[in-house]
Design an enzyme around this catalytic site. Structure first.
Site, PDB file in Angstrom:
ATOM      1  N   ARG A 248       0.845  -1.202   0.000  1.00 20.82           N
ATOM      2  CA  ARG A 248       0.000   0.000   0.000  1.00 20.82           C
ATOM      3  C   ARG A 248       0.876   1.246   0.000  1.00 20.82           C
ATOM      4  O   ARG A 248       0.610   2.211  -0.690  1.00 20.82           O
ATOM      5  CB  ARG A 248      -0.962   0.009   1.197  1.00 20.82           C
ATOM      6  CG  ARG A 248      -1.667   1.358   1.352  1.00 20.82           C
ATOM      7  CD  ARG A 248      -2.869   1.391   2.292  1.00 20.82           C
ATOM      8  NE  ARG A 248      -2.835   0.455   3.377  1.00 20.82           N
ATOM      9  CZ  ARG A 248      -2.074   0.571   4.476  1.00 20.82           C
ATOM     10  NH1 ARG A 248      -1.284   1.606   4.630  1.00 20.82           N
ATOM     11  NH2 ARG A 248      -2.113  -0.352   5.406  1.00 20.82           N
TER      12      ARG A 248
ATOM     13  N   LYS B  98      -8.740   7.305 -19.308  1.00 18.68           N
ATOM     14  CA  LYS B  98      -9.050   7.903 -20.601  1.00 18.68           C
ATOM     15  C   LYS B  98      -7.819   7.879 -21.513  1.00 18.68           C
ATOM     16  O   LYS B  98      -7.385   6.824 -21.898  1.00 18.68           O
ATOM     17  CB  LYS B  98      -9.607   9.314 -20.387  1.00 18.68           C
ATOM     18  CG  LYS B  98     -10.657   9.414 -19.251  1.00 18.68           C
ATOM     19  CD  LYS B  98     -11.966   8.707 -19.557  1.00 18.68           C
ATOM     20  CE  LYS B  98     -12.886   8.568 -18.348  1.00 18.68           C
ATOM     21  NZ  LYS B  98     -13.203   9.809 -17.651  1.00 18.68           N
TER      22      LYS B  98
ATOM     23  N   TYR C 177     -16.887  17.687 -14.295  1.00 20.86           N
ATOM     24  CA  TYR C 177     -17.192  16.267 -14.508  1.00 20.86           C
ATOM     25  C   TYR C 177     -18.251  15.807 -13.488  1.00 20.86           C
ATOM     26  O   TYR C 177     -18.119  16.093 -12.291  1.00 20.86           O
ATOM     27  CB  TYR C 177     -15.900  15.455 -14.352  1.00 20.86           C
ATOM     28  CG  TYR C 177     -16.111  13.960 -14.412  1.00 20.86           C
ATOM     29  CD1 TYR C 177     -16.445  13.335 -15.611  1.00 20.86           C
ATOM     30  CD2 TYR C 177     -16.000  13.174 -13.275  1.00 20.86           C
ATOM     31  CE1 TYR C 177     -16.661  11.967 -15.671  1.00 20.86           C
ATOM     32  CE2 TYR C 177     -16.203  11.798 -13.331  1.00 20.86           C
ATOM     33  CZ  TYR C 177     -16.542  11.211 -14.535  1.00 20.86           C
ATOM     34  OH  TYR C 177     -16.752   9.856 -14.584  1.00 20.86           O
TER      35      TYR C 177
ATOM     36  N   ASP D 170      -7.848  19.522 -13.710  1.00 21.60           N
ATOM     37  CA  ASP D 170      -8.125  18.180 -14.224  1.00 21.60           C
ATOM     38  C   ASP D 170      -7.762  18.219 -15.711  1.00 21.60           C
ATOM     39  O   ASP D 170      -8.459  18.846 -16.513  1.00 21.60           O
ATOM     40  CB  ASP D 170      -9.602  17.843 -14.004  1.00 21.60           C
ATOM     41  CG  ASP D 170      -9.955  16.419 -14.444  1.00 21.60           C
ATOM     42  OD1 ASP D 170      -9.302  15.913 -15.382  1.00 21.60           O
ATOM     43  OD2 ASP D 170     -10.881  15.833 -13.875  1.00 21.60           O
TER      44      ASP D 170
HETATM   45  C1  LIG Z   1     -13.627  10.117 -16.324  1.00 22.07           C
HETATM   46  C2  LIG Z   1     -13.232  11.387 -15.712  1.00 22.07           C
HETATM   47  C3  LIG Z   1     -12.955  11.475 -14.334  1.00 22.07           C
HETATM   48  C4  LIG Z   1     -13.140  10.302 -13.389  1.00 22.07           C
HETATM   49  O1  LIG Z   1     -12.253   9.270 -13.667  1.00 22.07           O
HETATM   50  P1  LIG Z   1     -12.569   7.726 -13.329  1.00 22.07           P
HETATM   51  O2  LIG Z   1     -11.325   7.057 -13.740  1.00 22.07           O
HETATM   52  O3  LIG Z   1     -13.776   7.341 -14.148  1.00 22.07           O
HETATM   53  O4  LIG Z   1     -12.846   7.647 -11.874  1.00 22.07           O
HETATM   54  C5  LIG Z   1     -12.541  12.684 -13.830  1.00 22.07           C
HETATM   55  N1  LIG Z   1     -12.413  13.779 -14.623  1.00 22.07           N
HETATM   56  C6  LIG Z   1     -12.686  13.726 -15.937  1.00 22.07           C
HETATM   57  C7  LIG Z   1     -12.527  14.963 -16.750  1.00 22.07           C
HETATM   58  C8  LIG Z   1     -13.097  12.542 -16.527  1.00 22.07           C
HETATM   59  O5  LIG Z   1     -13.379  12.516 -17.836  1.00 22.07           O
END
Ligand SMILES: *Cc1c(COP(=O)(O)O)cnc(C)c1O
Length: 389
Positions: free
Chosen positions: A44, A193, A96, A168
């Protein structure tokens, strides 16, 4: 960072010469004496496969350090946990959906105050901040209407009030945009992504600018424990090897698809920062390295859920699914999928009309993607004709 530098920032294994990073599938590490170890004691706290990923991502974003989490939301959660009750966040208004849910249903209950503003207008941010503001929190471009905010200008506001700017960077990816170099303090990615890039894992990353922030996030990562497992770290590293070439192809495809959509008589609005008509095109061009991403949203002149349903169920290469950024093209209907939990009225305010469709362009041939969309438009038109008869 050039493709060459990215690829060669991925370490080989000093022990065996293995050219790929080994998967250290272990829970613990044998110690020579209590507290005497080879830099690892419990998985961890740290793991060599995770460490390799974290170092590579820190390099990609030009940060002091990076930290890998089980999902993008776990990464966001770790950053929020550095705050305390009474602290305030000024956030982008079309944040988001999952972040909105976490802010509203978990952290407001614990005493955080969150204000939402349209951060594409810098004055809105300046007017919203107060002495209690600890974070300015933006996404750029946003989901699904691809709004772009001026990171440098907002970073200056954050500095002037001693707050931190959190960006982000999921949609832009580190290939198009490096927020730390523009003045941000913390960068977040959903590694699910573009960074992972193959729609085969969920992962999250936090990148920090300073040692002080690194220590805070490292503490939360170990204390709360939402880490990314070694196998998914390996897959994420493998994704990063092709991030540059994938992202560039996706941008190229999206540009062609967006220009095609502009000319379609069934299409009403096209949202893509690479179009000169996009209201944030100039700032996107300046801060995104000439790359506008692989995501496009558009609305139909027949602005109905029914028409959108016909469209999204009649493509072949664009698969109907949530998520984005993978090598296979995806499409979704945000009003019924990613943004279904947002009340219709609020959706309409942020430009999410009933027929809004979001495309995530993959790395197929642009001509094939365009033909795929053309045939879906024909189906929408013929359904309409049948209804009229
Ligand atoms: C998908 C997404 C998230 C969340 O990510 P997960 O891996 O699905 O938890 C956060 N910010 C943006 C802009 C996203 O597209």
């Amino acid at each position: 960072m050039s493709a060459t530098k990215i690829i060669h920032s991925i370490p080989s294994d000093p022990l065996t010469g293995s050219i790929s990073v080994p998967v250290y599938q272990t829970s613990t590490f044998i110690q020579d004496a209590p507290g005497v170890n080879k830099g690892y004691d419990y998985a961890r706290s740290n793991n060599p496969t995770r460490k390799a990923l974290e170092d590579v991502v820190a390099g990609l974003e030009g940060g002091h350090a990076a930290f890998a989490f089980a999902t993008g939301l776990a990464a966001i959660d770790a950053v929020l946990k550095t705050l305390k009750s009474g602290d305030e966040i000024v956030a982008v208004d079309d944040i988001y959906g999952g972040a909105y849910r976490l802010f509203t249903h978990v952290y407001e209950k614990l005493g955080l105050n969150i204000k939402y503003v349209d951060t594409t207008i810098v004055e809105n941010v300046a007017n919203a901040v107060s002495s209690k503001t600890k974070f300015i929190w933006i996404e750029s471009p946003t989901n699904p209407t691809l709004k772009v905010s001026d990171i440098k200008a907002i970073a200056n506001i954050a500095k002037s009030i001693n707050a931190l700017l959190v960006v982000d960077n999921t949609f832009a990816s580190p290939i198009a945009q490096q927020p730390l170099a523009l003045g941000a303090d913390i960068v977040i990615h959903s590694g699910t992504k573009y960074i992972g890039g193959h729609s085969d894992l969920v992962a999250g990353l936090v990148v920090t600018k300073t040692q002080e922030l690194s220590e805070q996030i490292k503490f939360i990562q170990n204390a709360s424990g939402g880490i990314l497992g070694p196998w998914d770290c390996f897959l994420t590293i493998r994704g990063i090897e092709t991030l540059d070439i994938r992202y560039r192809k996706q941008c190229e495809n999206a540009q062609k698809v967006a220009e095609f959509l502009l000319k379609c008589d069934q299409v009403d609005n096209v949202y893509f920062p690479g179009l000169t008509a996009h209201k944030n095109h100039e700032i996107a061009k300046r801060q995104q390295n000439g790359l506008f991403g692989g995501i496009i949203s558009f609305t139909l002149k027949d602005d109905t859920v029914a028409a959108a349903n016909v469209f999204v169920t009649n493509t072949n290469y664009f698969k109907l699914a949530e998520s984005l950024g993978g090598v296979k093209s995806l499409l979704c209907h945000p009003p019924q999928m990613t943004h279904a939990s947002v009340p219709r009225e609020k959706r309409l305010q942020t430009g999410i009309k009933d027929s809004l469709i979001r495309l995530s362009c993959g790395i197929e041939e642009a001509e094939d993607l365009i033909k795929d969309l053309e045939s879906a438009f024909k189906r929408v038109a013929s359904k309409k004709l049948v209804q009229a008869i």
